[in-house]
Design a protein around this motif. Structure first.
Motif, PDB file in Angstrom:
ATOM      1  N   PRO A  83      25.929  33.251  -3.801  1.00 20.75           N
ATOM      2  CA  PRO A  83      27.332  32.996  -4.175  1.00 20.75           C
ATOM      3  C   PRO A  83      27.576  31.590  -4.998  1.00 20.75           C
ATOM      4  N   THR A  84      26.601  30.574  -5.003  1.00 26.91           N
ATOM      5  CA  THR A  84      26.768  29.524  -5.684  1.00 26.91           C
ATOM      6  C   THR A  84      25.994  29.800  -7.290  1.00 26.91           C
ATOM      7  N   LEU A  85      25.176  29.190  -7.470  1.00 25.53           N
ATOM      8  CA  LEU A  85      24.497  29.083  -9.038  1.00 25.53           C
ATOM      9  C   LEU A  85      22.951  30.185  -8.685  1.00 25.53           C
ATOM     10  N   GLY A  86      22.968  30.286  -7.589  1.00 27.52           N
ATOM     11  CA  GLY A  86      21.430  31.194  -7.563  1.00 27.52           C
ATOM     12  C   GLY A  86      20.294  29.994  -6.739  1.00 27.52           C
ATOM     13  N   SER A  87      19.180  30.289  -6.633  1.00 26.70           N
ATOM     14  CA  SER A  87      18.018  29.713  -5.903  1.00 26.70           C
ATOM     15  C   SER A  87      17.559  28.637  -6.778  1.00 26.70           C
ATOM     16  N   TRP A  88      17.591  27.061  -6.169  1.00 29.70           N
ATOM     17  CA  TRP A  88      16.927  26.002  -6.543  1.00 29.70           C
ATOM     18  C   TRP A  88      15.485  25.976  -6.028  1.00 29.70           C
ATOM     19  N   PHE A  89      14.817  27.060  -5.406  1.00 30.96           N
ATOM     20  CA  PHE A  89      13.597  27.348  -5.077  1.00 30.96           C
ATOM     21  C   PHE A  89      13.256  26.078  -3.921  1.00 30.96           C
ATOM     22  N   GLU A  90      13.910  26.004  -3.055  1.00 27.66           N
ATOM     23  CA  GLU A  90      13.499  25.062  -1.938  1.00 27.66           C
ATOM     24  C   GLU A  90      14.110  25.710  -0.459  1.00 27.66           C
ATOM     25  N   ASN A  91      13.652  25.441   0.495  1.00 28.54           N
ATOM     26  CA  ASN A  91      14.086  25.826   1.978  1.00 28.54           C
ATOM     27  C   ASN A  91      15.171  24.967   2.360  1.00 28.54           C
ATOM     28  N   SER A  92      16.392  25.399   2.503  1.00 24.66           N
ATOM     29  CA  SER A  92      17.566  24.806   2.663  1.00 24.66           C
ATOM     30  C   SER A  92      18.134  25.179   4.055  1.00 24.66           C
ATOM     31  N   ALA A  93      18.487  24.669   4.991  1.00 26.39           N
ATOM     32  CA  ALA A  93      19.562  25.305   6.102  1.00 26.39           C
ATOM     33  C   ALA A  93      20.871  25.732   5.746  1.00 26.39           C
ATOM     34  N   THR A  94      21.310  25.042   4.330  1.00 34.77           N
ATOM     35  CA  THR A  94      22.431  25.388   3.648  1.00 34.77           C
ATOM     36  C   THR A  94      22.365  26.601   2.760  1.00 34.77           C
ATOM     37  N   SER A  95      21.535  26.478   1.740  1.00 31.95           N
ATOM     38  CA  SER A  95      21.758  27.261   0.761  1.00 31.95           C
ATOM     39  C   SER A  95      20.456  28.453   0.825  1.00 31.95           C
ATOM     40  N   GLY A  96      19.688  28.347   1.945  1.00 33.11           N
ATOM     41  CA  GLY A  96      18.633  29.534   2.102  1.00 33.11           C
ATOM     42  C   GLY A  96      17.247  29.045   1.894  1.00 33.11           C
ATOM     43  N   ARG A  97      16.649  29.731   2.602  1.00 34.60           N
ATOM     44  CA  ARG A  97      14.837  29.398   2.800  1.00 34.60           C
ATOM     45  C   ARG A  97      14.276  29.972   1.488  1.00 34.60           C
ATOM     46  N   TRP A  98      14.537  29.798   0.190  1.00 34.77           N
ATOM     47  CA  TRP A  98      13.986  30.604  -0.666  1.00 34.77           C
ATOM     48  C   TRP A  98      12.489  30.552  -1.158  1.00 34.77           C
ATOM     49  N   LEU A  99      11.767  29.375  -0.587  1.00 31.42           N
ATOM     50  CA  LEU A  99      10.523  29.309  -0.573  1.00 31.42           C
ATOM     51  C   LEU A  99       9.615  30.443   0.349  1.00 31.42           C
ATOM     52  N   ASP A 100      10.190  30.270   1.440  1.00 34.81           N
ATOM     53  CA  ASP A 100       9.620  31.287   2.611  1.00 34.81           C
ATOM     54  C   ASP A 100      10.002  32.636   2.254  1.00 34.81           C
ATOM     55  N   TYR A 101      11.354  33.015   1.815  1.00 35.78           N
ATOM     56  CA  TYR A 101      11.583  34.245   1.350  1.00 35.78           C
ATOM     57  C   TYR A 101      10.556  34.993   0.355  1.00 35.78           C
ATOM     58  N   THR A 102      10.298  34.135  -0.620  1.00 34.61           N
ATOM     59  CA  THR A 102       9.536  34.580  -1.794  1.00 34.61           C
ATOM     60  C   THR A 102       7.829  34.996  -1.118  1.00 34.61           C
ATOM     61  N   ILE A 103       7.323  33.956  -0.433  1.00 35.66           N
ATOM     62  CA  ILE A 103       6.011  33.758   0.184  1.00 35.66           C
ATOM     63  C   ILE A 103       5.814  35.099   1.354  1.00 35.66           C
ATOM     64  N   LYS A 104       6.665  34.837   2.211  1.00 38.81           N
ATOM     65  CA  LYS A 104       6.597  35.695   3.199  1.00 38.81           C
ATOM     66  C   LYS A 104       7.294  36.975   3.238  1.00 38.81           C
ATOM     67  N   GLU A 105       8.253  37.201   2.397  1.00 39.19           N
ATOM     68  CA  GLU A 105       8.873  38.407   2.185  1.00 39.19           C
ATOM     69  C   GLU A 105       8.633  39.186   1.105  1.00 39.19           C
ATOM     70  N   VAL A 106       8.734  38.618  -0.244  1.00 38.39           N
ATOM     71  CA  VAL A 106       8.669  39.482  -1.571  1.00 38.39           C
ATOM     72  C   VAL A 106       7.170  39.675  -1.914  1.00 38.39           C
ATOM     73  N   VAL A 107       6.320  38.629  -1.689  1.00 37.13           N
ATOM     74  CA  VAL A 107       4.798  39.024  -2.043  1.00 37.13           C
ATOM     75  C   VAL A 107       4.208  39.961  -1.087  1.00 37.13           C
TER      76      VAL A 107
END
Length: 356
Positions: free
Chosen positions: A118-142
């Motif tokens: 809803p903002t600009l998209g992932s900044w590729f970090e694990n954040s309690a505010t804007s999402g755990r994008w590193l974990d999402y990629t490694i633990k779900e996408v791959v």
């Protein structure tokens, strides 16, 4: 550190101006769209849609064969998405088809997950505010890709690529996860260093701190990027409306630099600062490359990449770095552009295309 966030369609900007020579019959690959219902991204304060799409390009021979293929994970930039990347007006799939058909690269799978928000998209970090994008990629996408497609499940056959902030993401995953990936090519990455200008001087901080929603930030050229960056790297789940702290706060109505917050953000965000801890991981990579256009209107991006390649050299990290005659996006997804003539041949040279 000065990140431009407007006009970042990238792939879209030049697509209609370019035509591909189809004098040779080129077999077409297949584009598949899958969906993940993410549990990892549930932890956020910005309202992320947990149903995440993944675009998967399968090479022309995929359905007729039984073999497994290497995978290149491609990260789109801010303001983009995997769906926009593969719209019919763009050249992404035709360029991939032609590169394989002309022997520029052996058959491979390309995966583009959706990193929009809803903002600009992932900044590729694990954040309690804007999402755990590193974990999402490694633990779900791959794992999802490996479980749903015939992939070579080895680091030597997994590559990383992306453009602009997506290029930053590709380099960051290489630094953090060398056990999963072995080759990286970043197209005009940003966030590689602090740049030329002190970051506190480019935002209307009074207006930013008076804003009550992300939509109110538009109109200030840099404010949306700095808020989204702060949400990723200075999260504060107990501070609405943006649920983050800032490296410039208002004191008695006047903007005041917060050096500790700035240092904290830079140490987590800038790749040149992460190098001190993760240089050893980059030495494990089979291939590292990045490039940048000389005429990005934000000159700090150019300066940062020039400094980043020098720091890699100082640390003895083998890599390819090139400054070319172009802007941030205009030479990437065009006929005989950076993707076709540079990125894909690099992967062909360094990825392993056969199961060992």
């Amino acid at each position: 550190m000065v990140i431009q966030v407007h006009g970042q369609s990238g792939i879209d900007d030049t697509a209609q101006e370019i035509s591909i020579d189809r004098s040779k019959v080129i077999k077409q690959g297949t584009l598949v769209t899958k969906y993940i219902n993410s549990e990892i991204l549930r932890d956020n304060r910005i309202g992320i849609d947990l149903k995440r799409s993944i675009s998967v390009y399968l090479p022309p021979g995929y359905h007729e064969s039984r073999k497994a293929y290497p995978v290149i994970y491609f990260f789109h930039s801010l303001g983009g998405s995997n769906e926009r990347m593969f719209t019919v007006d763009n050249l992404v799939q035709p360029l991939l088809d032609r590169a394989i058909g002309n022997g520029i690269i052996d058959e491979f799978i390309l995966v583009a997950a959706n990193y929009s928000s809803p903002t600009l998209g992932s900044w590729f970090e694990n954040s309690a505010t804007s999402g755990r994008w590193l974990d999402y990629t490694i633990k779900e996408v791959v794992p999802f890709v490996d479980n749903n497609f015939r992939t070579i499940r080895h680091r030597d056959s997994r590559g990383l690529a992306g453009e602009f902030i997506g290029g930053y993401g590709a380099l960051k995953f290489a630094m953090l996860y060398p056990e999963l990936f072995s080759v990286v090519y970043a197209l005009h990455p940003v966030g590689t260093g602090s740049g030329l200008m002190p970051p506190q001087g480019v935002v209307d901080w009074r207006r930013l701190h008076k804003s009550k929603s992300f939509a109110e930030l538009w109109g200030d050229h840099y404010a949306p990027g700095f808020v989204a960056m702060s949400q990723a790297y200075l999260p504060n789940p107990n501070r609405p409306p943006f649920y983050c702290d800032f490296f410039v706060e208002l004191e008695n109505g006047e903007p005041q630099l917060q050096p500790d917050n700035l240092k904290k953000l830079q140490s987590r965000f800038h790749l040149d600062e992460l190098l001190d801890e993760y240089a050893g991981n980059l030495r494990k990579m089979r291939g590292i490359a990045f490039d940048w256009g000389r005429y990005d209107q934000t000159q700090s991006h150019i300066y940062s990449n020039q400094a980043f390649t020098r720091k890699l050299d100082h640390l003895g990290i083998e890599h390819v770095a090139e400054e070319y005659n172009g802007g941030a996006y205009d030479k990437n997804w065009i006929s005989h552009g950076r993707v076709e003539d540079n990125m894909l041949p690099f992967f062909n040279q360094h990825l392993v295309f056969r199961e060992q």
